[in-house]
Design a protein around this motif. Structure first.
Motif, PDB file in Angstrom:
ATOM      1  N   TYR A 172      -0.047  -1.623   7.415  1.00 21.24           N
ATOM      2  CA  TYR A 172       0.334  -1.258   6.046  1.00 21.24           C
ATOM      3  C   TYR A 172       0.600   0.246   5.972  1.00 21.24           C
ATOM      4  N   PHE A 173       1.878   0.611   5.912  1.00 18.98           N
ATOM      5  CA  PHE A 173       2.259   2.022   5.994  1.00 18.98           C
ATOM      6  C   PHE A 173       2.631   2.628   4.648  1.00 18.98           C
ATOM      7  N   ALA A 174       2.693   1.826   3.581  1.00 20.87           N
ATOM      8  CA  ALA A 174       3.149   2.314   2.276  1.00 20.87           C
ATOM      9  C   ALA A 174       2.049   2.167   1.231  1.00 20.87           C
ATOM     10  N   ASP A 175       2.213   2.858   0.106  1.00 26.27           N
ATOM     11  CA  ASP A 175       1.285   2.747  -1.012  1.00 26.27           C
ATOM     12  C   ASP A 175       1.536   1.419  -1.718  1.00 26.27           C
ATOM     13  N   TRP A 176       0.621   0.483  -1.536  1.00 25.97           N
ATOM     14  CA  TRP A 176       0.806  -0.878  -2.047  1.00 25.97           C
ATOM     15  C   TRP A 176       0.954  -0.895  -3.567  1.00 25.97           C
ATOM     16  N   ASP A 177       0.126  -0.146  -4.273  1.00 24.91           N
ATOM     17  CA  ASP A 177       0.122  -0.182  -5.733  1.00 24.91           C
ATOM     18  C   ASP A 177       1.417   0.352  -6.335  1.00 24.91           C
ATOM     19  N   LYS A 178       2.059   1.301  -5.666  1.00 25.15           N
ATOM     20  CA  LYS A 178       3.279   1.894  -6.200  1.00 25.15           C
ATOM     21  C   LYS A 178       4.537   1.137  -5.771  1.00 25.15           C
ATOM     22  N   ALA A 179       4.416   0.265  -4.784  1.00 25.61           N
ATOM     23  CA  ALA A 179       5.586  -0.435  -4.245  1.00 25.61           C
ATOM     24  C   ALA A 179       6.015  -1.578  -5.155  1.00 25.61           C
ATOM     25  N   GLY A 180       7.331  -1.796  -5.239  1.00 27.05           N
ATOM     26  CA  GLY A 180       7.871  -2.945  -5.949  1.00 27.05           C
ATOM     27  C   GLY A 180       8.036  -4.125  -5.014  1.00 27.05           C
ATOM     28  N   PRO A 181       8.374  -5.310  -5.540  1.00 28.76           N
ATOM     29  CA  PRO A 181       8.485  -6.506  -4.713  1.00 28.76           C
ATOM     30  C   PRO A 181       9.446  -6.378  -3.533  1.00 28.76           C
ATOM     31  N   GLU A 182      10.525  -5.604  -3.699  1.00 29.64           N
ATOM     32  CA  GLU A 182      11.528  -5.499  -2.637  1.00 29.64           C
ATOM     33  C   GLU A 182      11.361  -4.244  -1.778  1.00 29.64           C
ATOM     34  N   ASP A 183      10.307  -3.477  -1.997  1.00 23.36           N
ATOM     35  CA  ASP A 183      10.051  -2.286  -1.179  1.00 23.36           C
ATOM     36  C   ASP A 183       9.364  -2.679   0.128  1.00 23.36           C
ATOM     37  N   GLU A 184       9.751  -2.017   1.226  1.00 20.11           N
ATOM     38  CA  GLU A 184       9.126  -2.287   2.520  1.00 20.11           C
ATOM     39  C   GLU A 184       7.737  -1.658   2.556  1.00 20.11           C
ATOM     40  N   VAL A 185       6.756  -2.446   2.964  1.00 24.37           N
ATOM     41  CA  VAL A 185       5.357  -1.967   2.927  1.00 24.37           C
ATOM     42  C   VAL A 185       4.592  -2.249   4.201  1.00 24.37           C
ATOM     43  N   CYS A 186       5.096  -3.149   5.063  1.00 26.68           N
ATOM     44  CA  CYS A 186       4.257  -3.670   6.135  1.00 26.68           C
ATOM     45  C   CYS A 186       5.070  -3.976   7.377  1.00 26.68           C
ATOM     46  N   ASP A 187       4.475  -3.700   8.555  1.00 28.45           N
ATOM     47  CA  ASP A 187       5.042  -4.158   9.827  1.00 28.45           C
ATOM     48  C   ASP A 187       4.218  -5.320  10.341  1.00 28.45           C
ATOM     49  N   VAL A 188       4.874  -6.426  10.657  1.00 27.27           N
ATOM     50  CA  VAL A 188       4.246  -7.569  11.315  1.00 27.27           C
ATOM     51  C   VAL A 188       4.442  -7.373  12.812  1.00 27.27           C
ATOM     52  N   ALA A 189       3.352  -7.316  13.579  1.00 28.68           N
ATOM     53  CA  ALA A 189       3.465  -6.865  14.973  1.00 28.68           C
ATOM     54  C   ALA A 189       2.630  -7.710  15.925  1.00 28.68           C
TER      55      ALA A 189
ATOM     56  N   PRO B  50      -7.228   0.610  22.924  1.00 25.84           N
ATOM     57  CA  PRO B  50      -6.374   1.113  24.010  1.00 25.84           C
ATOM     58  C   PRO B  50      -4.922   1.299  23.574  1.00 25.84           C
ATOM     59  N   ALA B  51      -4.184   2.079  24.328  1.00 20.50           N
ATOM     60  CA  ALA B  51      -2.756   2.254  24.063  1.00 20.50           C
ATOM     61  C   ALA B  51      -2.056   0.903  24.165  1.00 20.50           C
ATOM     62  N   ARG B  52      -1.096   0.676  23.290  1.00 22.54           N
ATOM     63  CA  ARG B  52      -0.392  -0.613  23.272  1.00 22.54           C
ATOM     64  C   ARG B  52       1.094  -0.398  22.991  1.00 22.54           C
ATOM     65  N   ARG B  53       1.887  -1.347  23.466  1.00 24.33           N
ATOM     66  CA  ARG B  53       3.280  -1.450  23.021  1.00 24.33           C
ATOM     67  C   ARG B  53       3.347  -2.632  22.059  1.00 24.33           C
ATOM     68  N   LEU B  54       3.963  -2.407  20.904  1.00 20.96           N
ATOM     69  CA  LEU B  54       4.059  -3.442  19.883  1.00 20.96           C
ATOM     70  C   LEU B  54       5.499  -3.862  19.681  1.00 20.96           C
ATOM     71  N   ALA B  55       5.715  -5.163  19.497  1.00 21.45           N
ATOM     72  CA  ALA B  55       6.977  -5.690  18.973  1.00 21.45           C
ATOM     73  C   ALA B  55       6.729  -5.981  17.496  1.00 21.45           C
ATOM     74  N   TYR B  56       7.618  -5.484  16.621  1.00 20.61           N
ATOM     75  CA  TYR B  56       7.334  -5.619  15.197  1.00 20.61           C
ATOM     76  C   TYR B  56       8.611  -5.793  14.392  1.00 20.61           C
ATOM     77  N   THR B  57       8.428  -6.325  13.171  1.00 19.41           N
ATOM     78  CA  THR B  57       9.502  -6.366  12.190  1.00 19.41           C
ATOM     79  C   THR B  57       8.940  -5.889  10.866  1.00 19.41           C
TER      80      THR B  57
END
Length: 288
Positions: A268-285, A223-230
């Motif tokens: 997970y919105f980014a390419d995990w294999d290409k990302a470095g340790p400090e690259d943003e890859v994920c929203d916790v929601a 179903p449609a949802r509203r998410l709070a995320y960081t």
């Protein structure tokens, strides 16, 4: 050994070889026991070990790799590799893993210092929390009971299967994500559900029917949802430092007087294999 039973003059006693390699006999006996450096000859009667001068380089390599705290299995891979370039690549890959782990531990140590000194609210402040409305969407999913230590293996494997299956279901329509239906820790096994949004629900239902027994596959309408995320970096995804991000969102929700409307998730919105340790890859929601 020579034909008359004498020890080959080209062979060195363990003491002489240890001096050449700048190692201790104790270290050489350990390397032999671990299969990393086998003596050229062992006297059956006395048990004395003998080495060739040509083995010095391998002995020093094993010693240096151990100074990197490299696991023995990976040392064996390096020293067994005849191609020097390939061996160098193995060392580079290991050190990249170390740096990624250290980045995560650095984040965790900073978090623990703040938490233990009563400054949790200051730590949460670095996580900027947003909200987003997500429309209803069809998903193909896999659900499994799994412990925390198994997640780094199971999550990419299950999402990989789902993203491949999505090609048969009209393609993906959004970022893949993982839902935690209950606590996952070293003594609590969820369950956890990997989800991939897809375009063709009919094809998705057919795929799920075929794979339900093998993978616990399902197709369902979310179903449609509203998410709070960081948003967090690759280094912050590793447990237990990811818990700081979850706690920050929960603290924000409490401050806003908002209630939970479903289980928490990692998107997970980014390419995990290409990302470095400090690259943003994920929203916790959290659904709110």
């Amino acid at each position: 050994m020579t034909e008359d039973g004498a020890v080959d003059e080209d062979l060195l006693t363990i003491g002489a070889f240890a001096a050449r390699a700048r190692l201790s006999p104790k270290a050489l006996r350990l390397y032999d026991r671990l299969g990393l450096l086998t003596p050229a000859y062992v006297d059956e009667t006395s048990g004395y070990r003998y080495y060739r001068h040509s083995q010095v380089e391998r002995a020093r390599l094993v010693f240096l790799l151990r100074q990197l705290d490299m696991p023995l299995a990976r040392i064996a891979e390096v020293v067994a590799e005849a191609d020097g370039v390939r061996a160098a690549d193995l060392v580079a890959a290991y050190w990249a893993d170390v740096e990624e782990r250290l980045a995560g531990q650095r984040t965790l140590a900073h978090y623990l210092r703040g938490r233990l000194s009563g400054r949790s609210s200051e730590l949460y402040a670095k996580f900027e929390v947003h909200t987003v409305d997500v429309p209803e969407q069809w998903l193909i999913t896999e659900k499994r009971h799994t412990l925390e230590e198994e997640l780094p293996t199971w999550i990419p494997a299950s999402l990989g299967r789902l993203e491949s299956a999505a090609e048969e279901c009209g393609g993906t329509t959004g970022a893949p994500y993982v839902v935690y239906h209950s606590e996952v820790a070293d003594v609590s096994d969820g369950p956890v559900e990997s989800c991939v949004p897809i375009a063709d629900p009919e094809a998705a239902r057919a795929w799920a029917t075929e794979n339900a027994r093998a993978w616990g596959a399902t197709a369902r309408l979310e179903p449609a949802r509203r998410l709070a995320y960081t948003r967090i970096t690759k280094a912050q995804v590793a447990a237990p430092q990811i818990h700081a991000a979850f706690e920050a969102v929960e603290a924000w929700m409490e401050g806003e007087g908002l209630d939970y409307a479903g289980p928490c998730r990692e998107i997970y919105f980014a390419d995990w294999d290409k990302a470095g340790p400090e690259d943003e890859v994920c929203d916790v929601a959290f659904p709110i």
